[in-house]
Design an enzyme around this catalytic site. Structure first.
Site, short mmCIF file in Angstrom:
data_model
loop_
_atom_site.label_atom_id
_atom_site.label_comp_id
_atom_site.label_asym_id
_atom_site.label_seq_id
_atom_site.Cartn_x
_atom_site.Cartn_y
_atom_site.Cartn_z
N LYS A 14 1.01 -21.24 -32.33
CA LYS A 14 0.56 -22.10 -31.22
C LYS A 14 -0.89 -22.56 -31.44
O LYS A 14 -1.19 -23.73 -31.30
CB LYS A 14 0.62 -21.35 -29.89
CG LYS A 14 2.01 -21.07 -29.38
CD LYS A 14 1.98 -20.55 -27.95
CE LYS A 14 1.36 -19.18 -27.81
NZ LYS A 14 2.12 -18.08 -28.37
N ARG A 89 1.88 -18.23 -18.62
CA ARG A 89 2.74 -17.23 -19.26
C ARG A 89 3.64 -16.53 -18.24
O ARG A 89 4.44 -15.68 -18.63
CB ARG A 89 1.88 -16.19 -19.94
CG ARG A 89 1.69 -16.39 -21.44
CD ARG A 89 0.82 -15.26 -21.89
NE ARG A 89 0.82 -14.93 -23.27
CZ ARG A 89 -0.07 -15.37 -24.15
NH1 ARG A 89 -0.95 -16.27 -23.81
NH2 ARG A 89 -0.06 -14.91 -25.37
N ARG A 123 -0.61 -10.31 -40.51
CA ARG A 123 -1.95 -10.89 -40.37
C ARG A 123 -3.02 -9.95 -40.91
O ARG A 123 -3.02 -8.75 -40.64
CB ARG A 123 -2.26 -11.16 -38.89
CG ARG A 123 -1.52 -12.35 -38.35
CD ARG A 123 -1.75 -12.46 -36.87
NE ARG A 123 -1.11 -13.64 -36.33
CZ ARG A 123 -0.94 -13.86 -35.04
NH1 ARG A 123 -1.35 -12.97 -34.15
NH2 ARG A 123 -0.36 -14.96 -34.63
N ARG A 158 -5.13 -6.54 -38.13
CA ARG A 158 -5.68 -6.81 -36.80
C ARG A 158 -5.19 -5.74 -35.84
O ARG A 158 -4.06 -5.29 -35.95
CB ARG A 158 -5.21 -8.18 -36.32
CG ARG A 158 -6.02 -9.28 -36.96
CD ARG A 158 -5.60 -10.65 -36.55
NE ARG A 158 -5.01 -10.78 -35.23
CZ ARG A 158 -4.87 -11.96 -34.64
NH1 ARG A 158 -5.27 -13.05 -35.24
NH2 ARG A 158 -4.30 -12.06 -33.47
N ARG A 169 4.55 -7.11 -27.18
CA ARG A 169 4.19 -8.49 -26.82
C ARG A 169 5.43 -9.38 -26.77
O ARG A 169 5.56 -10.24 -25.92
CB ARG A 169 3.19 -9.08 -27.83
CG ARG A 169 1.84 -8.42 -27.79
CD ARG A 169 0.93 -9.02 -28.83
NE ARG A 169 0.22 -10.17 -28.35
CZ ARG A 169 -0.22 -11.16 -29.10
NH1 ARG A 169 0.01 -11.16 -30.39
NH2 ARG A 169 -0.86 -12.15 -28.58
P1 AMP Z 1 -2.93 -15.29 -27.16
O1 AMP Z 1 -4.09 -15.47 -28.07
O2 AMP Z 1 -2.58 -16.54 -26.39
O3 AMP Z 1 -1.74 -14.67 -27.83
O4 AMP Z 1 -3.40 -14.23 -26.04
C1 AMP Z 1 -3.82 -12.94 -26.37
C2 AMP Z 1 -3.70 -12.02 -25.18
O5 AMP Z 1 -4.53 -12.50 -24.10
C3 AMP Z 1 -2.32 -11.89 -24.57
O6 AMP Z 1 -1.52 -10.94 -25.26
C4 AMP Z 1 -2.66 -11.44 -23.15
O7 AMP Z 1 -3.03 -10.07 -23.12
C5 AMP Z 1 -3.90 -12.25 -22.84
N1 AMP Z 1 -3.54 -13.57 -22.26
C6 AMP Z 1 -3.76 -14.80 -22.81
N2 AMP Z 1 -3.29 -15.77 -22.01
C7 AMP Z 1 -2.75 -15.16 -20.94
C8 AMP Z 1 -2.08 -15.60 -19.76
N3 AMP Z 1 -1.85 -16.91 -19.55
N4 AMP Z 1 -1.66 -14.66 -18.87
C9 AMP Z 1 -1.89 -13.35 -19.06
N5 AMP Z 1 -2.48 -12.85 -20.15
C10 AMP Z 1 -2.92 -13.74 -21.09
#
Ligand code: AMP
Length: 212
Positions: A14, A89, A123, A158, A169
């Site tokens: 993404k 999300r 990663r 990571r 996740r």
């Molecule tokens: P990402 O980089 O988008 O995969 O986000 C990394 C982490 O940030 C996720 O696993 C969540 O813990 C938190 N996070 C990011 N965006 C959201 C969201 N919209 N709602 C809740 N947690 C989020």
């Protein structure tokens, strides 16, 4: 205003596609994950609050995330619209968003669980120059073993790439985020894009499907 949303399981790419799309269409790229990571890096109160939640692969509570998103939607004068990456999300976030702004299209990157796990656990980053690699993606593999192509440092995993965290996740994604996709499918604005080809090909496919 054109507001786009990029959606898909962790590991689908993404962030990479979001940067390309935002540049090509002059959209403001807002990644809630990036905002949270920045807070952690700067050791702010919010950073301290979300660090453990993120390390465990769980979602940050809706009220906090929605507040962060609202604050990020500023200074739009030089943009044609928004590109939201990693938000919404949950269904509650999607409903809150519909009161803030409208969404024109949802780019849904499609990737099966097996491939998503492979990509995330592969990663690696160089501790010295921060260059990102992926030992399970041919185009992103280091030249020699698990060492940096530029400085020969041993690459590091990571913290969020551990198998148990990755599985968690994905479980969270299926449980909480699938209803978000259904919410947008009902509005008939979802574009499904195969996330398996290389970065350039996926980007071409996204651009083509946005034209239709
Ligand atoms: P990402 O980089 O988008 O995969 O986000 C990394 C982490 O940030 C996720 O696993 C969540 O813990 C938190 N996070 C990011 N965006 C959201 C969201 N919209 N709602 C809740 N947690 C989020």
């Amino acid at each position: 205003m054109v507001n786009l949303l990029i959606f898909g399981p962790p590991g689908a790419g993404k962030g990479t596609q979001a940067k390309l799309i935002a540049k090509a269409f002059t959209l403001k790229h807002i990644s809630t994950g990036d905002i949270f990571r920045q807070h952690i890096k700067e050791n702010t109160d919010l950073g301290k609050e979300v660090q453990e939640i993120m390390n465990q692969g769980h979602l940050v509570p809706d009220n906090l995330t929605i507040k962060i998103l609202k604050n990020a939607i500023t200074d739009l004068k030089s943009y044609n619209g928004l590109l939201l990456d990693g938000f919404p999300r949950t269904l509650a976030q999607a409903k809150a968003l519909s009161k803030i702004t409208s969404i024109n299209k949802v780019i849904n990157l499609v990737l099966d669980d097996e491939e998503a796990i492979k990509r995330q656990t592969g990663r690696r980053t160089c501790p010295k120059c921060n260059k990102a690699y992926n030992i399970n993606v041919p185009a992103l593999k280091p030249k020699y073993d698990e060492t940096c192509d530029y400085d020969g440092e041993k690459l590091q995993e990571r913290p969020d790439g551990k198998f148990e965290i990755v599985k968690e996740r994905l479980k969270v994604y299926h449980q909480q985020s699938q209803p978000v996709l259904d919410f947008y499918k009902e509005q008939d604005i979802v574009l499904n894009i195969d996330a398996r080809p290389n970065i350039e090909e996926i980007f071409e496919n996204i651009k083509n499907s946005l034209k239709t």
